[in-house]
Design a protein around this motif. Structure first.
Motif, PDB file in Angstrom:
ATOM      1  N   UNK A   1       0.681  -1.535  -0.325  1.00  0.00           N
ATOM      2  CA  UNK A   1      -0.026   0.044  -0.111  1.00  0.00           C
ATOM      3  C   UNK A   1       0.822   1.029  -0.105  1.00  0.00           C
ATOM      4  N   UNK A   2       1.985   0.939   1.187  1.00  0.00           N
ATOM      5  CA  UNK A   2       3.140   2.449   1.137  1.00  0.00           C
ATOM      6  C   UNK A   2       3.604   3.075  -0.723  1.00  0.00           C
ATOM      7  N   UNK A   3       3.736   1.816  -0.810  1.00  0.00           N
ATOM      8  CA  UNK A   3       5.045   1.426  -2.337  1.00  0.00           C
ATOM      9  C   UNK A   3       4.219   1.646  -3.213  1.00  0.00           C
ATOM     10  N   UNK A   4       2.543   1.911  -3.105  1.00  0.00           N
ATOM     11  CA  UNK A   4       1.751   2.121  -4.291  1.00  0.00           C
ATOM     12  C   UNK A   4       1.032   3.869  -4.491  1.00  0.00           C
ATOM     13  N   UNK A   5       1.143   4.218  -3.107  1.00  0.00           N
ATOM     14  CA  UNK A   5       0.215   5.565  -2.902  1.00  0.00           C
ATOM     15  C   UNK A   5       0.742   6.507  -3.485  1.00  0.00           C
ATOM     16  N   UNK A   6       1.820   6.643  -3.545  1.00  0.00           N
ATOM     17  CA  UNK A   6       2.508   7.715  -4.465  1.00  0.00           C
ATOM     18  C   UNK A   6       1.880   7.858  -5.929  1.00  0.00           C
TER      19      UNK A   6
ATOM     20  N   UNK B   1      -0.693   6.238  -6.948  1.00  0.00           N
ATOM     21  CA  UNK B   1      -2.160   7.071  -6.682  1.00  0.00           C
ATOM     22  C   UNK B   1      -2.598   8.402  -7.487  1.00  0.00           C
ATOM     23  N   UNK B   2      -1.330   9.044  -5.714  1.00  0.00           N
ATOM     24  CA  UNK B   2      -1.542  10.403  -5.727  1.00  0.00           C
ATOM     25  C   UNK B   2      -0.747  11.864  -7.305  1.00  0.00           C
ATOM     26  N   UNK B   3       0.034  10.467  -8.237  1.00  0.00           N
ATOM     27  CA  UNK B   3       0.352  10.964  -9.098  1.00  0.00           C
ATOM     28  C   UNK B   3       0.532  11.882  -9.527  1.00  0.00           C
ATOM     29  N   UNK B   4      -0.610  11.508  -9.780  1.00  0.00           N
ATOM     30  CA  UNK B   4      -1.463  12.886 -11.231  1.00  0.00           C
ATOM     31  C   UNK B   4      -1.860  13.970 -10.684  1.00  0.00           C
ATOM     32  N   UNK B   5      -2.045  14.099  -9.393  1.00  0.00           N
ATOM     33  CA  UNK B   5      -2.958  15.082  -9.036  1.00  0.00           C
ATOM     34  C   UNK B   5      -1.896  16.648  -9.434  1.00  0.00           C
TER      35      UNK B   5
ATOM     36  N   UNK C   1       0.179  16.896  -5.911  1.00  0.00           N
ATOM     37  CA  UNK C   1       1.631  16.365  -5.881  1.00  0.00           C
ATOM     38  C   UNK C   1       2.839  17.121  -6.351  1.00  0.00           C
TER      39      UNK C   1
ATOM     40  N   UNK D   1       6.693   4.336  -8.848  1.00  0.00           N
ATOM     41  CA  UNK D   1       7.014   2.863  -9.203  1.00  0.00           C
ATOM     42  C   UNK D   1       5.670   1.822  -9.108  1.00  0.00           C
TER      43      UNK D   1
ATOM     44  N   UNK E   1       2.847   0.742  -9.938  1.00  0.00           N
ATOM     45  CA  UNK E   1       1.967   0.055 -10.827  1.00  0.00           C
ATOM     46  C   UNK E   1       2.242  -0.545 -10.917  1.00  0.00           C
TER      47      UNK E   1
ATOM     48  N   UNK F   1       9.460   7.472   0.316  1.00  0.00           N
ATOM     49  CA  UNK F   1       8.055   7.421  -0.482  1.00  0.00           C
ATOM     50  C   UNK F   1       7.028   8.232   0.300  1.00  0.00           C
TER      51      UNK F   1
ATOM     52  N   UNK G   1      -8.685  13.709 -10.262  1.00  0.00           N
ATOM     53  CA  UNK G   1      -7.349  14.230 -10.033  1.00  0.00           C
ATOM     54  C   UNK G   1      -7.089  15.157 -11.465  1.00  0.00           C
TER      55      UNK G   1
ATOM     56  N   UNK H   1      -9.133   5.191  -1.115  1.00  0.00           N
ATOM     57  CA  UNK H   1      -7.925   3.847  -1.193  1.00  0.00           C
ATOM     58  C   UNK H   1      -7.347   3.748  -0.263  1.00  0.00           C
TER      59      UNK H   1
END
Lengths: 297, 294
Positions: free
Chosen positions: A106-111, A113-117, A120, A167, A169, B39, B226, B277
């Motif tokens: 979950x922690x590694x995937x979090x960025x 899912x927010x990356x397009x915002x 960020x 990274x 996904x 991260x 987004x 999420x």
């Protein structure tokens, strides 16, 4: 006739929203943009046919077109492999016998899912400011960081780091791929006294090749299309000195800031052709390094 | 080794192997913990910055504000000529309608492709898959011209109507994959009982496909919430802005002095995504592994 009609009725009824969308929003616009790419068009006056002039001008005289290509290629070529290496490394560390795997995942995937915002992207601008966090960290180690966002030598790296940070996904897809590798292969290799490096290159890489290929193509296409990060971090223009002039940013500006819709359509077609060419090259070379389990080779 | 039985040697070997496995596991955890700290650090830093006084934000690596400036949130909420109440409302309207449109229209198309027979199906299917690969930028300009001529620019119609026309082939593809796993006998039995195709879709396929529908709905929510390029192109009047556009005005208007409030609004803007999420993490992760969505 009536029977034919009845047999197809349900299928076409369910398909109709997509069909309308396909003609009005996909194939129609694709053909229209191809047509517009041969015209001069500023929305106010009707399109004026100029043949190949847009393309000729682009290739012969438009410095910014070449700059945009260069920036985008640089971004793709550097960020995609680094991102995939990170994704694979972390996926391998996460693979088996690790407790709390759900948390890590979950922690590694979090960025990602927010990356397009936009939040960020704005955050990134501040992190890489001269007085920002990144340089403060560098100062802790005695280094003096550059003006990341004002210096064209460094600005692209801020976006590369942003891309690598997401990274998550490809990592999840690698994880699924690693799970599918039979454990016995590793055990057999151990009996033959193969070290970790040997095991990685003799078992993991070849068996994971289809997944690596899938991730490579997907991330490459994504990287060619990336927009918001570069748009926000460069203040919408590709600054400093066009070092962040991503192809999509250039296209947006030509179309919507300068209303050169014909020229921007030509740019869009070039982007389409580049993505298609890269995908085709990837597929073509893949037969030399990607082997699927159910084929003999 | 003389004097040692094979059993003893095997035991020692196994112990050595277990020790090595444990050492490797510890190394992996150290690596994973360090990486995950890197991260999340930027996100936690943003959260901290949203509570710090402006002069303390830059260059401050710490995550704990020396004093908590909660008023950054109320200041940020009203920092632009239009308040964030409007922006959040606009984003909610666009997002909710988009999610509904995507789920309904994409599941229609997926049902047709996965379960119904009709002439021309293979061709349409190939064309649908082709649209997966076309970059949005190619259709952007003609779509803009189309919506401009319809008088839809400066309204939400260009952002919403395409969602009702199954524009996102990703979701169709995801649902087709799911529908195909359901046993065909269900449809056949229902057909014999005289159910219409719509009844089968509504009473059998839909209820059995809730995980796929939910996955599509969640991704649709996140991507629409987004989305920046769409609103950037179609919305010009600040009172129509969605949250991402409003955030961007923060940096383009007077960004310099209001860092705390800007980060406060940034945090609020990603809050719905974070909540989704946290709640649907498992579904999201399964959706990625299943389909390779971004």
């Amino acid at each position: 006739m009536q029977k034919f009609f009845r047999r197809n009725l349900a299928g076409y009824a369910f398909l109709s929203p997509w069909l309308i969308g396909f003609f009005l929003l996909a194939i129609g616009p694709i053909l229209a943009s191809l047509y517009l790419s041969f015209t001069k068009y500023n929305v106010v006056r009707p399109p004026q046919w100029i043949g190949l002039d847009n393309y000729a001008y682009m290739v012969q005289f438009d410095q910014r077109f070449w700059k945009a290509l260069q920036v985008t290629f640089q971004f793709v070529v550097i960020s995609v492999p680094l991102k995939l290496i990170f994704a694979l490394g972390v996926a391998m560390a996460l693979d088996k016998g690790i407790r709390a795997i759900g948390w890590y995942r979950a922690l590694f995937y979090l960025p990602s899912i927010l990356g397009g915002s936009i939040a960020v992207a704005i955050l990134w601008r501040q992190l890489f400011n001269y007085d920002g966090v990144i340089n403060s960290i560098l100062r802790l180690f005695g280094g003096d960081g550059p003006y990341w966002l004002a210096d064209p030598k460094f600005s692209l790296w801020t976006l590369i780091v942003l891309a690598i940070w997401q990274f998550g996904s490809p990592m999840l897809i690698f994880l699924a791929g690693l799970r599918a590798i039979p454990q016995e292969l590793y055990e057999a290799a151990e009996i033959d006294a193969a070290g970790p490096v040997k095991k990685f290159f003799a078992i993991t890489v070849p068996l994971l090749a289809p997944v690596i290929f899938f991730n490579l193509v997907l991330q490459m296409i994504e990287a060619f299309k990336s927009f918001s990060g570069a748009f926000i971090i460069s203040g919408g223009s590709g600054a400093p000195l066009d070092s962040l002039l991503f192809f999509t940013v250039y296209l947006y500006n030509e179309a919507f800031s300068f209303l050169r819709m014909g020229y921007a359509s030509a740019l869009a077609w070039v982007l389409l052709l580049i993505i298609a060419a890269f995908t085709a090259i990837a597929f073509w070379t893949s037969k030399y390094w990607v082997h699927y389990e159910n084929e003999r080779g | 080794m003389p004097g040692q039985s094979t059993a003893e040697i095997a035991h020692a070997y196994r112990q050595e192997k277990a020790r090595r496995a444990r050492r490797l596991a510890i190394l992996k955890h150290v690596f994973l913990i360090l990486t995950s700290l890197v991260m999340v650090y930027p996100l936690l830093w943003m959260l901290a910055a949203s509570l710090k006084p402006d002069n303390q934000i830059f260059g401050d690596l710490g995550l704990w504000p020396s004093e908590f400036h909660w008023e950054n949130y109320s200041k940020g909420w009203n920092a632009l000529p239009v308040s964030f109440t409007t922006f959040f409302w606009n984003s909610t309207v666009v997002t909710v309608l988009s999610v509904v449109g995507n789920v309904v229209s994409c599941s229609f198309a997926a049902y047709a492709f996965a379960r119904l027979e009709f002439s021309g199906k293979t061709i349409w299917f190939a064309l649908m898959m082709m649209t997966l690969m076309i970059p949005y930028h190619v259709v952007l300009i003609p779509q803009y011209i189309l919506f401009l001529n319809l008088g839809w620019v400066d309204s939400y119609l260009p952002l919403i109507v395409p969602k009702f026309l199954a524009g996102d082939a990703f979701f169709i593809f995801l649902m087709i994959q799911f529908f195909r796993q359901l046993p065909r006998e269900l449809d056949e039995a229902a057909m014999i009982d005289g159910c219409s195709p719509f009844k089968i879709y509504w009473a059998i396929i839909m209820p059995l496909s809730l995980p796929a529908m939910a996955t599509a709905a969640i991704f649709s929510f996140i991507w629409t919430w987004e989305d920046f390029l769409g609103p950037l192109v179609y919305l010009n009047d600040m009172k129509d802005y969605t949250v991402p556009l409003a955030l961007r005005s923060f940096i383009s208007t007077d960004g310099v002095s209001q860092y705390g409030p800007m980060f406060a609004m940034s945090i609020l803007s990603i809050l719905p995504i974070l909540l989704f999420f946290l709640v649907f993490q498992r579904l999201i992760i399964r959706g990625i592994a299943m389909s390779g969505l971004k």
